[in-house]
Design a protein around this motif. Structure first.
Motif, PDB file in Angstrom:
ATOM      1  N   LEU A 137      -5.957   5.796   7.310  1.00  0.00           N
ATOM      2  CA  LEU A 137      -4.963   6.472   8.214  1.00  0.00           C
ATOM      3  C   LEU A 137      -5.309   7.117   9.254  1.00  0.00           C
ATOM      4  O   LEU A 137      -4.636   6.828  10.413  1.00  0.00           O
ATOM      5  CB  LEU A 137      -4.116   7.361   7.286  1.00  0.00           C
ATOM      6  CG  LEU A 137      -3.308   6.829   6.052  1.00  0.00           C
ATOM      7  CD1 LEU A 137      -2.751   7.882   5.085  1.00  0.00           C
ATOM      8  CD2 LEU A 137      -2.017   5.887   6.673  1.00  0.00           C
ATOM      9  N   GLU A 190      -8.340   6.556   2.032  1.00  0.00           N
ATOM     10  CA  GLU A 190      -7.239   6.264   2.241  1.00  0.00           C
ATOM     11  C   GLU A 190      -6.995   7.189   3.503  1.00  0.00           C
ATOM     12  O   GLU A 190      -6.278   6.737   4.441  1.00  0.00           O
ATOM     13  CB  GLU A 190      -5.992   6.409   1.261  1.00  0.00           C
ATOM     14  CG  GLU A 190      -4.809   5.690   1.722  1.00  0.00           C
ATOM     15  CD  GLU A 190      -4.782   4.317   1.769  1.00  0.00           C
ATOM     16  OE1 GLU A 190      -5.558   3.554   0.938  1.00  0.00           O
ATOM     17  OE2 GLU A 190      -4.437   3.535   3.157  1.00  0.00           O
ATOM     18  N   ASN A 245       0.826  -1.296   0.061  1.00  0.00           N
ATOM     19  CA  ASN A 245      -0.061  -0.040   0.049  1.00  0.00           C
ATOM     20  C   ASN A 245       0.769   0.939  -0.096  1.00  0.00           C
ATOM     21  O   ASN A 245       0.916   1.991   1.128  1.00  0.00           O
ATOM     22  CB  ASN A 245      -1.049  -0.008   1.236  1.00  0.00           C
ATOM     23  CG  ASN A 245      -1.827   1.224   1.168  1.00  0.00           C
ATOM     24  OD1 ASN A 245      -1.782   2.112   0.226  1.00  0.00           O
ATOM     25  ND2 ASN A 245      -2.816   1.156   2.197  1.00  0.00           N
ATOM     26  N   GLN A 258      -0.299   4.875   0.911  1.00  0.00           N
ATOM     27  CA  GLN A 258      -0.685   5.626   2.149  1.00  0.00           C
ATOM     28  C   GLN A 258       0.681   6.170   2.612  1.00  0.00           C
ATOM     29  O   GLN A 258       0.523   7.255   3.452  1.00  0.00           O
ATOM     30  CB  GLN A 258      -1.054   4.513   3.039  1.00  0.00           C
ATOM     31  CG  GLN A 258       0.051   3.480   3.414  1.00  0.00           C
ATOM     32  CD  GLN A 258      -0.289   2.111   4.427  1.00  0.00           C
ATOM     33  OE1 GLN A 258      -1.134   2.421   5.048  1.00  0.00           O
ATOM     34  NE2 GLN A 258       0.397   1.320   4.156  1.00  0.00           N
TER      35      GLN A 258
END
Lengths: 181, 181
Positions: free
Chosen positions: A54, A50, A8, A11
């Motif tokens: 987060l 996202e 990922n 991120q």
DNA sequence: GCCTTCATGTAAGAAGTTACATGATTTC
DNA sequence: GAAATCATGTAACTTCTTACATGAAGGC
């Protein structure tokens, strides 16, 4: 702590974008078309979810600000854990090179014959596209680094110069093709 | 007939691979790591379903052959409609350039300072990777084009040379970094 | 006999794109 | 007042990767 199998990438890019200033989702979206757009892209429909993830992970947090009288915006900033995660990602060694997909090169490959009549036009279209991109990059270079502000934002300078060199190389390859085709 | 909004590039690449010889799914899979692997990649788990779809569409068909006594393989070949679809794709002009994602460049960007202690090692690792890739490409060039068989497979030659130039450019950029970092 | 390569598929999930959806603010 | 930009989100879908699953053939 030795989180070997992380993925990922998006991120971490978002974390990286937040390391110096706080930013809104919209700012992040915009940065993908200006600053680092040459080397990664993401649409807002990928960015907003996202940012939620987060936030839930505790790597970023946000404050809501009001623009004008009603418009709410969320200003995100890095948390300490977020900063640690970013550093971990940067320090993680890269063991593989990315595949750069290129549809034009593939079409060329499938044409095979040097004498194909379609080649000159195809190559010229490609030259035009890359020329336009190169000009755009040169403009950005002048706009972002008018004087000697290079050292203050060396990363941005590097990324821009690399993109410019890459385009120059591609163009010189395309031009070598026109001499043969 | 003016099928403007076509996508699914993989299917056209598969058609392109079948334009001269018939191939099995396995052959196609292999070609993605040898011939055109520099500019597109696909795993067998994407290829086999795509071959089914293309067969249903009537763009390719296959014959089953027996290897040894039991092992069945499907040998695919282009149909006339498939060949037309391939030509249509090749003739479709490209109006946009791909984004070449590059995690290394992004990490560099986020480091920002020229004096960061992590830089020399990161750059060296990257040089090693690209050096290895370049050597591999040079080997392939010698293996595939030992004498002057270039004209017989000009597309393959072009694609290889482009990959080589790209690596050379990347390496020279990386080496310019070591002088500063 | 063992290991590599040949050979073909499916399932689950991650990553990315396009479309749907809405509304405020700023600039001209 | 109109158009561009700011601002945030979700839904549906495509694309791609990783893992699951199996077995034959060939080379050593």
């Amino acid at each position: 702590m030795f989180n070997i199998a992380q993925k990922n990438t998006l991120q971490y890019i978002i974390l990286g974008m937040l390391q110096d200033d706080e930013k809104t989702g919209y700012d992040i979206k915009t940065a993908f078309t200006t600053e680092i757009g040459e080397f990664w892209q993401a649409k807002h429909s990928q960015i907003y979810p996202e940012l939620s993830k987060l936030t839930k992970k505790g790597w970023i947090d946000f404050q809501t600000e009001i623009v004008g009288t009603k418009l709410e915006k969320k200003v995100y900033s890095l948390t300490k854990t977020g900063r640690m995660a970013l550093l971990e990602w940067i320090n993680e060694p890269l063991t593989e090179l990315p595949t750069n997909k290129d549809e034009f090169v593939l079409k060329l490959y499938f044409i095979r014959s040097i004498d194909d009549q379609r080649l000159p036009e195809m190559i010229q279209q490609q030259i035009d596209l890359h020329q336009k991109k190169l000009e755009h990059l040169e403009d950005r270079k002048i706009a972002v680094f008018p004087d000697k502000k290079i050292k203050e934002n060396y990363g941005h300078y590097l990324i821009l110069m690399h993109a410019i060199h890459r385009e120059e190389e591609y163009l010189s390859w395309l031009e070598s093709l026109t001499k043969r085709a």
